[in-house]
Scaffold this motif. Structure first.
Motif, short mmCIF file in Angstrom:
data_model
loop_
_atom_site.label_atom_id
_atom_site.label_comp_id
_atom_site.label_asym_id
_atom_site.label_seq_id
_atom_site.Cartn_x
_atom_site.Cartn_y
_atom_site.Cartn_z
N ARG A 181 -7.89 33.32 5.20
CA ARG A 181 -6.91 33.47 4.13
C ARG A 181 -5.77 33.05 4.96
O ARG A 181 -5.03 31.94 4.19
CB ARG A 181 -6.94 34.27 2.92
CG ARG A 181 -4.91 34.18 2.30
CD ARG A 181 -5.76 35.65 1.01
NE ARG A 181 -3.95 35.32 0.09
CZ ARG A 181 -3.62 34.85 -0.67
NH1 ARG A 181 -5.14 34.74 -1.26
NH2 ARG A 181 -2.76 35.47 -1.73
N GLN A 182 -5.42 33.18 5.78
CA GLN A 182 -4.20 32.91 6.30
C GLN A 182 -4.30 32.01 8.11
O GLN A 182 -3.98 31.76 8.45
CB GLN A 182 -3.87 34.49 7.47
CG GLN A 182 -3.62 35.93 5.70
CD GLN A 182 -3.11 37.43 6.93
OE1 GLN A 182 -3.14 37.08 8.64
NE2 GLN A 182 -2.95 37.98 6.00
N CYS A 183 -5.45 31.77 8.27
CA CYS A 183 -5.86 30.84 9.12
C CYS A 183 -5.25 29.46 8.76
O CYS A 183 -5.67 28.46 7.95
CB CYS A 183 -7.36 30.79 9.36
SG CYS A 183 -7.87 29.60 10.80
N PRO A 184 -4.75 28.55 10.01
CA PRO A 184 -4.27 27.95 9.71
C PRO A 184 -4.48 26.28 9.90
O PRO A 184 -4.74 25.82 10.19
CB PRO A 184 -3.47 28.18 11.00
CG PRO A 184 -2.89 28.71 12.07
CD PRO A 184 -3.99 29.43 11.31
N ASN A 185 -5.88 26.69 10.82
CA ASN A 185 -6.84 25.79 10.66
C ASN A 185 -8.33 25.73 9.75
O ASN A 185 -8.79 27.39 10.24
CB ASN A 185 -7.06 25.79 12.67
CG ASN A 185 -6.27 25.48 13.05
OD1 ASN A 185 -4.80 25.89 13.52
ND2 ASN A 185 -6.10 23.93 13.98
N GLY A 190 -14.35 22.89 2.78
CA GLY A 190 -15.24 24.39 1.27
C GLY A 190 -13.59 24.53 1.08
O GLY A 190 -12.63 24.26 1.42
N LYS A 191 -13.74 24.92 -0.19
CA LYS A 191 -11.93 25.32 -1.11
C LYS A 191 -11.79 27.03 0.03
O LYS A 191 -10.85 27.56 0.05
CB LYS A 191 -11.28 25.33 -1.48
CG LYS A 191 -11.30 23.43 -2.30
CD LYS A 191 -11.16 23.28 -3.80
CE LYS A 191 -10.87 22.03 -3.85
NZ LYS A 191 -10.73 21.95 -5.34
N ASN A 192 -12.95 27.40 0.00
CA ASN A 192 -13.03 29.11 0.22
C ASN A 192 -13.15 29.24 1.20
O ASN A 192 -12.64 28.43 2.39
CB ASN A 192 -14.38 29.52 -0.86
CG ASN A 192 -14.05 29.50 -2.38
OD1 ASN A 192 -12.93 29.12 -2.50
ND2 ASN A 192 -15.12 29.19 -3.02
#
Length: 276
Positions: A181-185, A190-192
């Protein structure tokens, strides 16, 4: 309304308070026992009542829902919502759609034009110098997931994944929802969040990364041979749009004065001073 003690004769009152007049611009009485699914609907109703094409909305972390926040942004509403699990910024993923965007499109406040701009990775003018930033990431870096001796997995960005499922034959799945959720890369189209599967004798799982990173990615060993499906992915050009939403503490503090003020006035008028 359903409560922790069963159904009770009570209700959930949603209000949107105008910052200029401190008057209630829009309200709604529901029997929903939670708040997150009210954000976009109430913001849109308040925008229509106030007769404005765009609007800033402040809400506490009880309204922290990614789908609702995304609806707001796509509709010309900037949501200043308190963070429930994120730290310094919230990340929203959108599918990239190539489009020719003019300055007229960027200046438009029509929701359809706003959506076209955002999906093309271009920030509308109304969103400039706010809590929003936008980035287009392309899938062009190779890295890998590595299984450790303690039965954990280290992802390309260095986060630790733990085992969540074990399948017949010894294969297992690993994940870390909060890290994703917090990963910038991104490491998935997929969206999840990412769920990575390891075979019984597998130590490395290769992956193509989206975006540029300041961290040193895990290096995929040259002695390993990627499987065929991975080689097919290497020949595809894929892009993702990432929306960065920064935390906004001053607006959160301002919200306390705005949203509670009308209720204090009503209680005082009815002589309920002890309930302020």
């Amino acid at each position: 309304m359903r409560t922790k003690d069963g159904f009770a004769c009570c209700y959930n009152v949603q209000t949107a308070v105008d910052r200029t007049s401190h008057l209630i611009a829009e309200y709604e009485v529901t029997n929903n026992c939670t708040d997150p699914n009210s954000l976009a609907r109430m913001a849109k109703k308040a925008k229509e009542t106030l007769g404005t094409e765009t609007i800033h909305v402040g809400a506490d972390k009880g309204y922290d829902d990614q789908d609702e926040i995304k609806k707001c942004i796509l509709g010309g509403i900037i949501p200043h919502v308190g963070f429930k699990t994120d730290k310094t910024e919230r990340l929203l993923l959108m599918a990239y759609e190539e489009a020719t965007i003019t300055e007229e499109d960027r200046a438009s406040t029509n929701p359809e034009d706003i959506q076209r701009c955002l999906k093309a990775g271009i920030l509308p003018k109304f969103y400039e110098h706010t809590i929003l930033d936008i980035e287009v990431q392309e899938q062009d870096q190779i890295s890998c997931f590595t299984r450790n001796k303690d039965d954990t997995v280290t992802c390309p960005m260095g986060y630790i994944f733990t085992r969540v499922r074990t399948h017949k034959g010894g294969s297992a799945c690993y994940q870390n929802r909060l890290a994703c959720r917090q990963c910038p890369n991104r490491c998935t189209s997929g969206k999840n969040y990412k769920v990575v599967k390891f075979g019984p004798n597998t130590r490395y799982v290769p992956v193509l990364m989206y975006g540029k990173t300041l961290n040193e990615l895990q290096e995929y060993p040259s002695s390993e041979t990627p499987y065929n499906a991975f080689k097919l992915l290497e020949r595809q050009t894929k892009k993702k749009v990432i929306l960065h939403i920064r935390d906004d503490i001053p607006t959160q503090k301002l919200r306390l004065c705005l949203s509670e003020h009308p209720f204090g006035t009503v209680k005082w008028y009815h002589g309920a001073h002890y309930r302020l």
